[in-house]
Design a protein around this motif. Structure first.
Motif, mmCIF file in Angstrom:
data_model
loop_
_atom_site.group_PDB
_atom_site.id
_atom_site.type_symbol
_atom_site.label_atom_id
_atom_site.label_comp_id
_atom_site.label_asym_id
_atom_site.label_seq_id
_atom_site.Cartn_x
_atom_site.Cartn_y
_atom_site.Cartn_z
ATOM 1 N N VAL A 95 -32.180 7.780 -54.059
ATOM 2 C CA VAL A 95 -33.561 7.775 -53.345
ATOM 3 C C VAL A 95 -33.316 8.372 -52.005
ATOM 4 N N SER A 96 -32.334 8.352 -51.146
ATOM 5 C CA SER A 96 -32.238 9.336 -50.123
ATOM 6 C C SER A 96 -32.514 10.689 -50.109
ATOM 7 N N ALA A 97 -32.333 11.103 -51.165
ATOM 8 C CA ALA A 97 -32.938 12.673 -51.392
ATOM 9 C C ALA A 97 -34.366 12.775 -50.731
ATOM 10 N N ASP A 98 -35.307 11.715 -50.825
ATOM 11 C CA ASP A 98 -36.546 11.989 -50.351
ATOM 12 C C ASP A 98 -36.544 12.440 -48.914
ATOM 13 N N LEU A 99 -35.422 12.482 -48.146
ATOM 14 C CA LEU A 99 -35.260 12.887 -46.768
ATOM 15 C C LEU A 99 -34.854 14.212 -46.723
ATOM 16 N N ILE A 100 -34.463 14.703 -47.724
ATOM 17 C CA ILE A 100 -33.902 16.314 -47.394
ATOM 18 C C ILE A 100 -34.894 17.076 -47.067
ATOM 19 N N HIS A 101 -36.045 17.101 -47.591
ATOM 20 C CA HIS A 101 -37.088 17.981 -47.040
ATOM 21 C C HIS A 101 -37.382 17.511 -45.555
ATOM 22 N N HIS A 102 -38.072 16.603 -45.561
ATOM 23 C CA HIS A 102 -38.925 16.125 -44.355
ATOM 24 C C HIS A 102 -38.358 14.467 -44.402
ATOM 25 N N PRO A 103 -38.046 14.394 -42.916
ATOM 26 C CA PRO A 103 -38.120 15.013 -41.880
ATOM 27 C C PRO A 103 -36.560 15.840 -41.574
ATOM 28 N N ASN A 104 -35.802 15.701 -42.436
ATOM 29 C CA ASN A 104 -34.539 16.244 -42.111
ATOM 30 C C ASN A 104 -34.472 17.768 -42.092
ATOM 31 N N ASN A 105 -34.800 18.502 -43.314
ATOM 32 C CA ASN A 105 -34.312 19.832 -43.653
ATOM 33 C C ASN A 105 -33.144 19.751 -43.505
ATOM 34 N N GLY A 106 -32.189 18.847 -44.298
ATOM 35 C CA GLY A 106 -30.773 18.755 -44.070
ATOM 36 C C GLY A 106 -30.170 18.222 -45.468
ATOM 37 N N PRO A 107 -28.844 18.364 -45.547
ATOM 38 C CA PRO A 107 -28.217 17.829 -46.817
ATOM 39 C C PRO A 107 -27.918 16.469 -46.625
ATOM 40 N N ILE A 108 -27.570 16.059 -47.806
ATOM 41 C CA ILE A 108 -26.735 14.543 -48.230
ATOM 42 C C ILE A 108 -25.477 14.910 -47.982
ATOM 43 N N LEU A 109 -24.599 14.046 -47.223
ATOM 44 C CA LEU A 109 -23.241 13.989 -47.088
ATOM 45 C C LEU A 109 -22.728 12.794 -47.341
ATOM 46 N N PHE A 110 -21.431 12.528 -47.678
ATOM 47 C CA PHE A 110 -21.053 11.104 -48.098
ATOM 48 C C PHE A 110 -20.090 10.547 -47.205
ATOM 49 N N THR A 111 -20.360 9.237 -47.194
ATOM 50 C CA THR A 111 -19.130 8.203 -46.506
ATOM 51 C C THR A 111 -18.402 7.558 -47.796
#
Length: 396
Positions: A95-111
């Motif tokens: 569900v965090s992929a919803d933030l990839i485009h907006h507002p982030n324009n950025g990747p998902i990285l993992f902990t």
């Protein structure tokens, strides 16, 4: 019966090329001086129509995907912010992929349970996120449960960090929906509803939400969790709801309950492979929702059904470059239904293959996940061929 295609693909190593291929008018950010740490000797392996992210480790894959899409050589190709989430929780990561485009324009990285891996820390240094203008300059968004030392590790990078807390997937999905609406200034009317128990049927949604504003909300087979109910109520009875998956993962009883909150459309296939194809081909003409990919000249993101976290790591492939829906394949080659789908996408030329259009596919996973022979088969199925049939390159 599965068709056997002769393999003629030639592999190419692209690591240094992709890392520096983008140019612009802005001066380099300086973040390129921070070398990313990776144990992958050959991060990319390509054929003429495919590019493999050559690792089956989700943390490494997320880093390589990030390096592929955000070269960080100029201000234009640095992300605004980055999502960090735990690699052991697919529901929250999805569900965090919803933030990839907006507002982030950025990747998902993992902990991990131990903190931020060195590969992830090094990639954050390389990216040097700009800070999301629409989100108070936030550079990193932490989503879901985190090891106690994560924020301390991030302090060493001097990044502005925000956090979406929670450990229950449906509640985190609702929180992300609210967070997105606040950052963007608008609550999307349309939503995707998927099973929190069946990733193989739900994951095709991840590429779409990384590309467009609609969130992913969760149900079980027979129940709608309270956080999902509350998120739907925010739409005031006029939600446009797309159920992803057949009745065996989201029951008709749940479908009927969802109708209380708006219009409901089910997108489904009879098995995992056909379900992903159904989502890739679906298009709602009334609002533009859906990939609607039924013609040549497109990109696909191919993974095996047991590559849950790899699929989430690869979600940004639907956000930048040749936007790609998720299609599942098998380790040894294409399932019949996927073979047939790719045949409908195969480009045809009248006079010269230089006419285009061309197809491409991302493969995520090493050769133990998707065999070299399978990559060759996929490459052949994507190749442009003469409309009249015969040798695709005879006389050219």
């Amino acid at each position: 019966m599965k068709k056997i295609i002769p393999i003629v693909a030639v592999t190419l190593l692209l690591s240094s090329v992709l890392a520096g291929c983008q140019s612009g008018n802005n001066a380099p950010s300086g973040s390129d001086k921070q070398a990313s740490i990776s144990s992958v000797d050959q991060p990319w392996i390509a054929t003429k129509n495919t590019t493999r992210i050559n690792t089956s480790d989700p943390t490494e894959a997320a880093v390589i995907v990030s390096q592929t899409l955000w070269t960080a050589q100029t201000k234009n190709n640095r992300p605004s912010s980055v999502v960090l989430t735990d690699v052991s929780n697919w529901q929250i990561a999805a569900v965090s992929a919803d933030l990839i485009h907006h507002p982030n324009n950025g990747p998902i990285l993992f902990t991990t349970k131990e903190g931020v891996p060195e590969a992830t820390l090094a990639e954050l240094k390389r990216l040097n996120p700009l800070g999301a203008e629409g989100n108070n300059g936030v550079q990193v968004v932490l989503v879901g449960p985190m090891a106690s030392n994560v924020e301390e590790q991030l302090k060493t990078l001097d990044l502005k960090v925000d956090r979406i807390e929670g450990d229950e997937p449906a509640a985190v999905a609702q929180a992300i929906d609210t967070y997105y609406a606040k950052a963007s200034g608008e609550l999307p009317k349309a939503v995707i509803v998927g099973s929190m128990d069946s990733p193989e049927y739900t994951l095709p949604a991840v590429n779409w939400i990384a590309h467009m504003p609609e969130p992913l909300l969760y149900v079980t087979k027979d129940e709608i969790p309270d956080p999902t109910v509350n998120a739907l109520k925010e739409r005031g009875g006029s939600a446009t709801i797309y159920i992803l998956g057949p009745e065996k993962v989201v029951s008709t009883a749940v479908e009927k309950q969802l109708q209380e909150f708006g219009t409901v459309t089910r997108i489904a296939g009879k098995d995992i492979y056909e379900n992903a194809i159904a989502f890739a081909t679906f298009k709602d003409a009334s609002n533009g929702f859906g990939w609607g990919i039924t013609t040549p000249g497109h990109n696909l993101s191919l993974l095996t059904i047991d590559s849950t976290m790899l699929a989430i790591a690869a979600a940004p492939f639907s956000h930048l470059g040749k936007h790609a829906p998720l299609i599942f394949t098998e380790k040894d080659g294409l399932p019949d239904s996927v073979m047939e789908y790719m045949m409908t996408l195969q480009p045809k030329f009248q006079d010269s293959p230089a006419e285009g259009p061309y197809n491409h596919a991302w493969l995520t996973g090493d050769i133990n996940a998707i065999k070299e022979s399978a990559q060759g088969e996929i490459d052949d199925m994507l190749e442009i061929s003469p409309a009249a049939g015969g040798n695709p390159h005879s006389g050219h």
